[in-house]
Design an enzyme around this catalytic site. Structure first.
Site, PDB file in Angstrom:
ATOM      1  CB  CYS A 167      -3.353   5.799   3.669  1.00 17.22           C
ATOM      2  SG  CYS A 167      -1.949   5.267   4.668  1.00 17.22           S
ATOM      3  CD  GLU A 220      -2.549   1.614   2.407  1.00 16.03           C
ATOM      4  OE1 GLU A 220      -2.771   2.832   2.602  1.00 16.03           O
ATOM      5  OE2 GLU A 220      -2.807   0.727   3.239  1.00 16.03           O
TER       6      GLU A 220
END
Length: 462
Positions: free
Chosen positions: A263, A229
């Site tokens: 994020c 990620e």
């Protein structure tokens, strides 16, 4: 001996320091973890779930230490109480679905044959965790990996150096067997050497695109599974039928919470032209009057310093470049006297922005958001997809069918309607393009942390 130094964004002091573990010592620790894995995997699933739940509960008992520690390490205000809400929601959900997610797929169980597919643990899972949500991002993999029968080796970012140490202590004190969950203090060369030597059976990395590329290079030829990620530049699109006040409140919180260091934080906004002027006015007012920049240890502070001076410098540079190219900043620096030119960075809302500006293309990861008007769904869709990243997209409308149709065309991992900046543990957390590959949480998260193993057992001849 070299050491890892954690520089606190609160005052620039060295808050913590740990010696870098030598590669040989680290390899020996991983070998002990590998040895412990077989016994751990043989334990009944119910017992593994119980011990993992106990570890999370013990971590919760440390909240009085954890919350101010996070403020010192990466600047999140103490008023938000750490990350225990998300940690508990995700851990509980993964524990609740483990039996179903890990259950064998039975093809046949007759007098003549047993045929089934089981989920076998990979072995040793290496978790390289980031600093922005150091507990929640680690928990995403640590909890399901342990429940599935893997052992876990954790390495945390230097900016949150103490998190891995504290997590392992909590789980060990709760009764997890020795070497099943360990923390290593490693530098980048040591990390890459362990990976390239094939020390691990699966690696989960959350961090920068550059870091992801380094992990891929180190793992090349080892056939080690990877979950990555990486960066994000998440958009929001507010359509003409949206609830304006709801959209402003949610999207601006999604852009500014945790000093923009999320994020799936909102970094760029596209507003249907009929709502554009009103949205911009309300968004600027929300930021000008609704946030207090200051020391994160002060309960009145709502936005603390960025985790590191160099992170704040990048956001300032992107903002200054955009203004030099014609953008306008709507937030008056006088509203934020605590901005010190270092880690303490005032939030900013930019208009008159274009995709020629880095602030609308590159990851900012800070408290700045650009807002553009759009005249159609097609224009909004083209702008949302004009990006190297694809983590989440936030759509605002009262028409779920319209949102679904637009969502089908967005190059992203998650489509939200009328919400933003949230991770649902029942859904796969995943991305596309330069955001990375793989997926955590949900049943798919368990599948990624295990491998299929087929059994074809013939009981007697035909």
């Amino acid at each position: 001996m070299s050491s890892l130094k954690l520089i606190s964004p609160v005052d620039g002091s060295v808050y913590a320091e740990r010696p870098v573990m030598g590669v040989d010592d680290a390899a020996a620790a991983v070998a002990r973890s590998r040895k412990a894995q077989k016994g751990w995997a043989r334990r009944p699933l119910e017992e593994r779930i119980k011990l993992v739940r106990a570890g999370v509960a013990r971590l919760n008992e440390m909240s009085d230490e954890v919350v101010p520690e996070l403020a010192w390490m990466m600047g999140r205000p103490v008023r938000y109480g750490g990350e225990f809400g998300g940690v508990n929601e995700r851990s509980n959900y993964m524990a609740e679905i483990a039996q179903r997610a890990l259950a064998p797929i039975e093809i046949e169980n007759s007098a003549q044959f047993e045929r089934r597919i089981e989920r076998a643990p990979h072995g040793v899972v290496f978790v390289v965790a980031p600093w922005n949500y150091p507990y929640m991002t680690a928990i995403n993999t640590v909890v399901p990996a342990l429940i599935a029968g893997n052992t876990v080796v954790l390495k945390h970012a230097t900016q949150t150096l103490l998190v891995g140490e504290r997590m392992v202590r909590a789980f060990t004190e709760a009764g997890l067997p020795e070497d099943v969950f360990i923390n290593l203090f490693l530098d980048h060369p040591g990390t890459e050497k362990l990976i390239s030597s094939g020390s691990f059976d699966f690696i989960n990395f959350t961090g920068s695109v550059g870091g992801g590329k380094a992990i891929e290079r180190a793992a090349a030829g080892t056939f080690t599974g990877l979950g990555l990620e990486l960066g994000g530049k998440d958009p929001g699109y507010v359509m003409e039928d949206a609830d304006l006040d709801w959209a402003v409140d949610t999207l601006m919180d999604g852009a500014m919470f945790n000093a923009g260091q999320c994020c799936c934080g909102i970094e760029r906004l596209y507003i249907a032209r009929p709502l554009y002027d009103a949205f911009v006015e309300k968004a600027a007012a929300w930021v000008s009057s609704g946030l207090k920049l200051g020391n994160p240890l002060d309960p009145e502070t709502t936005i603390g310093p960025m985790a590191n001076v160099r992170f704040a410098k990048e956001v300032r540079t992107q903002t200054e470049e955009a203004i030099a190219q014609g953008a306008r900043g709507l937030i008056d620096p006088k509203d934020y006297p605590a901005d010190d030119g270092g880690a303490y960075l005032m939030p900013q809302v930019l208009v008159d922005v274009t995709h020629d500006m880095r602030v609308m293309r590159d990851e900012s990861f800070g408290p700045v958001v650009g807002i553009m008007p759009v005249d159609s769904d097609e224009q909004a869709l083209a702008l949302m997809n004009d990006c190297q990243f694809g983590l989440t997209a936030s759509l605002w409308t009262n028409d779920a069918g319209r949102a679904a149709r637009i969502g089908d065309e967005i190059e992203t991992g998650t489509v939200f309607m009328n919400r933003a900046d949230y991770l649902d543990p029942a859904l796969c957390w995943t991305g596309c393009k330069a955001t990375g590959r793989g997926g955590s949480l949900s049943e798919i998260g368990f599948h990624n942390l295990t491998r299929p193993k087929s059994y074809h057992l013939r009981k007697k001849s035909a």
